[in-house]
Design an enzyme around this catalytic site. Structure first.
Site, PDB file in Angstrom:
ATOM      1  N   ASP A 169       0.835  -1.204   0.000  1.00  0.00           N
ATOM      2  CA  ASP A 169       0.000   0.000   0.000  1.00  0.00           C
ATOM      3  C   ASP A 169       0.870   1.254   0.000  1.00  0.00           C
ATOM      4  OD1 ASP A 169      -2.172  -1.781   0.282  1.00  0.00           O
ATOM      5  OD2 ASP A 169      -1.901  -1.799   2.452  1.00  0.00           O
ATOM      6  N   HIS A 173      -5.029  -3.826   5.696  1.00  0.00           N
ATOM      7  CA  HIS A 173      -4.472  -4.156   4.378  1.00  0.00           C
ATOM      8  C   HIS A 173      -5.530  -4.719   3.432  1.00  0.00           C
ATOM      9  CE1 HIS A 173      -1.463  -5.097   1.413  1.00  0.00           C
ATOM     10  NE2 HIS A 173      -1.637  -6.404   1.517  1.00  0.00           N
TER      11      HIS A 173
END
Length: 326
Positions: free
Chosen positions: A143, A172
C-alpha cells in the site's frame, strides 16, 4: 549470519520474493518451502553469485521443520489469491510449524487477508506459549509502495517515486487501507481537488483490483507484492544487524509497545487489538508504535470507516483458531 525462510516459495509471489532475498548480500542462508517445485526453484536460485546458500524443501521427511530450523526471519506468501478461508488453514498450519521449530524468528505475514491472518499466527503462538507481539508483522508495504508511485505520477515525475514517503495506516484491504496523503513527503499540487483526492485514495485502497482486471482475472498482484515484501524484509534484516531508527508502517498487535499502543487506541477512538501504524524497528522487533500525527478531517473519516471492518477481520482470525481447537 542471517537465515531467511520463504514459506510458499514456489508461487507467484514466492518465486520473485525468493529471488530478491537471494540478491540481498546480508542473507547467508535462504530456505525455501512449498508443497511443490521448491527443489527446482532452489536449484535455479543457487546459481546466482551472492552469499546465500539456497535449499528447497517439500512436505515429506519433515520438510517444514528442516526449512525452519535456525530461522532468523520467516516470510509467508503462501496461499491462494483471494481465497480467505483456504488461506486461514494454510497460515494456521505454517504458524504451528514456526511456533514449534523457530518460535524466536521474525514472522512476516503476506498471505491475505492480512487483517485476519496476522491474528491467526498470534493465536497459534499463544496456544504454544511462545507469543511475542514484537516479532509478528503483517506486511502492508504494498500500500505504501503504491501510494509513493501514484503520488509521483500525479507530480509528473516517476523519478521521485523512490523518495516519496506516504504513511499508510489501518489495515491491508479495501476501506481499511488509509493513506495519510496530507503527510506525504512530497505534497500534492496546490489546489488538488477533493474529488481527485478521493479518487487517489480509492486507487491506493483498491490497487489490487486494477492488477486483477489487467491480468483478466488470471492472477493478482504478485511482482509488486514480492518487491514490497522484500522492502519490508530488508528493513527487518537491517534492524537485526543493529541499524537504528528504521520506521515502516506494518500491521501489528498493539501490545508490542504498550504505551504507544494505548496512545494509538485513543487516537483512533477504538480498543482494537491490531492496527497498521508507523513502527520503529530494532534488533528485538517492535521498538515503538508511532502516533498517527496530525491528520486531516477527511483522513479522520477514513479511519472511522476502517475501524468496524478491521474489528470484524480481526475477530474472524481469532475465532478461526478458537474453532480449530475443537
Amino acid at each position: 549470519m542471517v537465515k531467511a525462510v520463504v514459506l510458499g516459495a514456489a508461487g507467484g509471489i514466492g518465486q520473485p520474493l525468493s529471488l530478491l532475498l537471494k540478491a540481498n548480500p546480508n542473507v547467508t542462508e535462504l530456505s525455501l518451502y512449498d508443497i511443490v517445485n521448491t527443489p527446482g526453484v532452489a536449484a535455479d536460485l543457487s546459481h546466482i553469485a551472492t552469499p546465500a546458500k539456497v535449499v528447497g524443501y517439500l512436505p515429506p521427511d519433515d520438510g517444514l521443520k528442516k526449512a525452519l530450523t535456525g530461522a532468523d526471519i520467516v516470510v509467508i506468501p503462501a496461499g491462494v489469491p483471494r481465497k480467505p478461508g483456504i488461506n486461514a488453514g494454510i497460515v494456521r498450519d505454517l504458524a504451528t510449524g514456526i511456533a514449534t521449530t523457530a518460535p524466536k524468528a521474525f514472522v512476516l505475514v503476506i498471505s491475505n487477508p492480512v487483517n485476519s491472518t496476522v491474528p491467526i499466527v498470534a493465536e497459534v503462538f499463544k496456544q504454544h506459549g511462545v507469543f511475542n507481539p514484537k516479532k509478528i508483522f503483517g506486511v502492508t508495504t504494498l500500500d505504501v509502495v503504491r501510494a509513493s508511485t501514484f503520488v509521483a505520477e500525479i507530480l509528473g515525475d516517476l523519478g521521485k517515486a523512490p523518495s516519496v514517503v506516504v504513511p499508510v495506516v489501518g489495515g491491508h484491504s479495501g476501506v481499511t487501507i488509509v493513506p495519510l496523503l496530507s503527510q506525504s513527503s512530497h505534497p500534492l499540487p496546490s489546489g488538488f481537488a477533493q474529488d481527485a483526492l478521493e479518487q487517489l485514495t480509492n486507487r491506493i485502497q483498491f490497487g489490487g483490483d486494477e492488477v486483477v482486471k489487467a491480468k483478466d482475472g488470471a492472477g493478482s498482484a504478485t511482482l509488486s507484492m514480492a518487491y514490497a515484501g522484500v522492502e519490508f524484509a530488508n528493513k527487518i534484516i537491517r534492524a537485526v544487524k543493529g541499524e537504528k531508527g528504521l520506521v515502516a508502517p506494518t500491521f501489528v498487535n498493539l501490545a508490542a509497545d504498550a504505551a504507544g499502543g494505548e496512545a494509538l487506541k485513543k487516537e483512533i477512538g477504538s480498543d482494537l487489538e491490531y492496527f497498521s501504524a508507523p513502527v520503529e524497528l530494532g534488533a528485538e522487533g517492535v521498538v515503538a508504535i508511532k502516533s498517527l500525527g496530525k491528520i486531516s478531517e477527511y483522513e479522520t473519516k477514513l479511519i472511522k470507516a476502517a475501524v468496524p471492518e478491521l474489528q470484524t477481520n480481526i475477530e474472524k482470525g481469532v475465532s478461526f483458531i478458537g474453532a480449530s481447537k475443537l
